[in-house]
Design an enzyme around this catalytic site. Structure first.
Site, PDB file in Angstrom:
ATOM      1  N   GLU A 197       1.168  -1.364   0.126  1.00 45.06           N
ATOM      2  CA  GLU A 197      -0.129  -0.049  -0.185  1.00 45.06           C
ATOM      3  C   GLU A 197       1.114   1.286   0.160  1.00 45.06           C
ATOM      4  OE1 GLU A 197      -3.237   0.482   2.981  1.00 45.06           O
ATOM      5  OE2 GLU A 197      -3.066  -2.034   2.933  1.00 45.06           O
ATOM      6  N   CYS A 472      -2.322   7.614  30.174  1.00 47.35           N
ATOM      7  CA  CYS A 472      -1.911   7.007  31.210  1.00 47.35           C
ATOM      8  C   CYS A 472      -1.401   7.221  32.299  1.00 47.35           C
ATOM      9  CB  CYS A 472      -0.321   7.647  30.365  1.00 47.35           C
ATOM     10  SG  CYS A 472       1.397   7.193  31.152  1.00 47.35           S
TER      11      CYS A 472
END
Length: 572
Positions: A197, A472
């Protein structure tokens, strides 16, 4: 996944092996395929692992439904104002001046094997083995709804005359390089996203040659066929997000042109299923559908207030961009954050075979780094066990490395600490790069202590926890679950940072001229203040998949204060 509301039709809820978004699968008996996959998977380690993941997703959906129910009319009205403002900003950024092509080779691995062995033509062909299929040709796709990442033994049950061919990546890389030779003639700065791709900006070539995008697309396809003997499908659109969608419409060996007109784009996007969009996978599709009833891209805009109330600013920007059909139009020149290579194979405990596989992966990784003149200093080992548990180990090195020998040597140390183990996938990833010839070894990087080695045995999940599956726990950075690569890079940073801190604690402060671990692009404000009060507050990180500009911080603050569902991240 167990029994559904239907009771006697539990397979209807088991949709983990395939996607219904692939081209060439319209005539398949989907219920039959689904039932066979369910029956043959039931009781396996893979099935049990999918059940655990499905349970987590269902819990998250229930939490988000509860959050949605708490929104008052006043909250929704305020969120709608924020969403409308952001939609106007995104709309004003729409660029209709560029012409992008997305080229996607048709059943690439299978097509290469058929080209080199014409006796396979017309036969249902799968590249891989009974453990896992990498690619299948369209004869298989139209019969059993299979394209890739499919268990070979299940495919064989559905298609008894299936022919298996082992993978040969040297061969595939050779043909990939041939296609890239063609791409360079149309766009020297083309963006390759995999072996089969690539994105090409054909704006200049259309203008200079006074030809239409349709003519260039057809010419490109013919040039690739002449160079390789293989066919490809292409999509043409004003931005990369839409070009990728368009390349899948007339597969195989076809093309689809989306005009550079706002009305045409909105019409195209209005009924487009959200799963057709790159970056919206099975889990995100499930959440959007079951929480907000969103099935098409246009519905993103209709439910924009709820999106603002439930998701992070990063995700909101992406979802609204999808609803508008707004995407990235610029060719990005930036240093890679990481390079990785991995292989899936039949589960094995044979240590000699495991090390042989890892040596091959180290060679591929080294070759990729050499092509871009990159040297890395953080090495991450990824293992997928027979029970489909994923383990990730990382180490911060004494010096920048690039060679196969160095990569394999350090990866061996990480792997030996995990053995004995039965594995079905091995991957290596290198990050924290320098370009060109590296400097001498970093003075602060010392021989690892016992504490260091203990630290290396931690998984990413033990180092970084994702609060509400978004934030996080160490620095407050927000990364949606679909941004897998960005999360891996972020965890790599924290692992390297912790290793460095251990080194400083054991051997004293770093000497002048040392090269400390570079700052994470996602580190939140309060975490930085604890390390350096004078640090610059630039912690908002938007992953590469986001096709729009950063959300304004004032709007983001409003979203978080009003929702009450998440604590406000540090970058605000």
């Amino acid at each position: 996944m167990g029994a559904t509301s239907d009771g006697d039709r539990p397979w209807e809820s088991y949709q983990t092996v395939y996607t219904n978004a692939k081209a060439g699968m319209d005539g398949v008996d989907k219920e039959k395929v689904q039932r066979v996959i369910y029956e043959m998977s039931k009781g396996s380690k893979y099935f049990e692992n999918e059940q655990r993941k499905e349970a987590i997703v269902k819990q998250r959906i229930e939490r988000m439904r509860a959050q949605c129910a708490k929104l008052t009319a006043k909250d929704i009205a305020q969120f709608q104002m924020i969403a409308d403002k952001r939609i106007l900003e995104l709309e004003s950024s729409r660029d209709l001046s560029k012409i992008w092509v997305h080229s996607d080779m048709d059943a690439f691995y299978a097509a290469v094997e058929t080209l080199e062995n014409p006796s396979l033509k017309g036969k249902p062909l799968a590249v891989g083995g009974k453990s896992m299929i990498c690619t299948a040709n369209y004869e298989v796709c139209t019969e059993i709804w299979c394209s890739c990442c499919y268990a070979g033994f299940i495919a064989l049950k559905l298609c008894p005359n299936l022919v298996f061919v082992p993978t040969n990546f040297d061969k595939y890389m050779n043909y990939s390089e041939k296609t890239r030779k063609v791409f360079r003639g149309y766009d020297p700065n083309f963006i390759a996203t995999s072996l089969d791709e690539a994105y090409l900006n054909i704006t200049t070539i259309c203008k200079d040659r006074c030809v239409s995008s349709q003519e260039v697309a057809e010419e490109l396809r013919n040039a690739i066929y002449e160079e390789t003997g293989l066919t490809c499908s292409v999509g043409v659109a004003p931005n990369r997000l839409l070009a990728k969608v368009c390349s899948d419409i007339n597969k195989p060996n076809g093309q689809f042109i989306l005009p550079n007109e706002r009305k045409a784009i909105l019409t195209f996007i209005s009924s487009l299923p959200i799963r057709k969009i790159g970056g919206i996978g099975k889990v995100t599709e499930h959440i959007l559908r079951d929480v907000l009833g969103i099935n098409t891209c246009e519905e993103m805009l209709k439910k924009s207030a709820y999106l603002c109330g439930l998701f992070s600013p990063c995700s909101i920007d992406f979802f609204l961009s999808v609803g508008l059909g707004v995407g990235n139009t610029d060719t990005q020149f930036r240093l890679r954050k990481s390079i990785s290579s991995e292989r899936t194979f039949s589960s094995t405990e044979d240590q000699s075979l495991i090390f042989k596989k890892m040596e091959e992966i180290a060679e591929t990784l080294s070759n990729d780094m050499q092509k871009e003149s990159l040297f890395g200093r953080t090495l991450t080992l990824k293992l997928k066990t027979t029970s489909f548990e994923v383990k990730t180990r990382a180490t911060s090195l004494q010096k920048y490395i690039q060679s196969k020998e160095d990569i394999f040597s350090h990866a061996t140390k990480l792997l030996k600490a995990e053995l004995p183990l039965s594995v079905r996938l091995i991957g290596l990833r290198m990050s924290h790069f320098c370009v060109g010839t590296p400097h001498s070894a970093d003075p602060m990087q010392k021989t690892l202590s016992a504490d260091n080695r203990a630290l290396l045995s931690r998984t990413q999940e033990e180092v970084v926890l994702w609060i509400n599956d978004y934030m996080c726990s160490l620095c407050g950075c927000e990364l949606p679950p679909s941004f897998v690569e960005e999360r891996q890079e972020h965890s790599d940073y924290h692992l390297a940072e912790m290793l460095q801190k251990e080194s400083v604690d054991n051997f004293g402060k770093p000497t002048q001229g040392s090269n400390p671990v570079q700052k994470s692009p996602c580190v939140g404000r309060s975490a930085r203040k604890r390390r350096n009060k004078s640090a610059h507050n630039d912690g908002k990180h938007i992953p590469s998949i986001v096709f729009s500009n950063e959300v304004r911080k004032s709007d983001a603050r409003n979203m978080y204060h009003m929702s009450g569902f998440f604590s406000m991240p540090d970058w605000m």
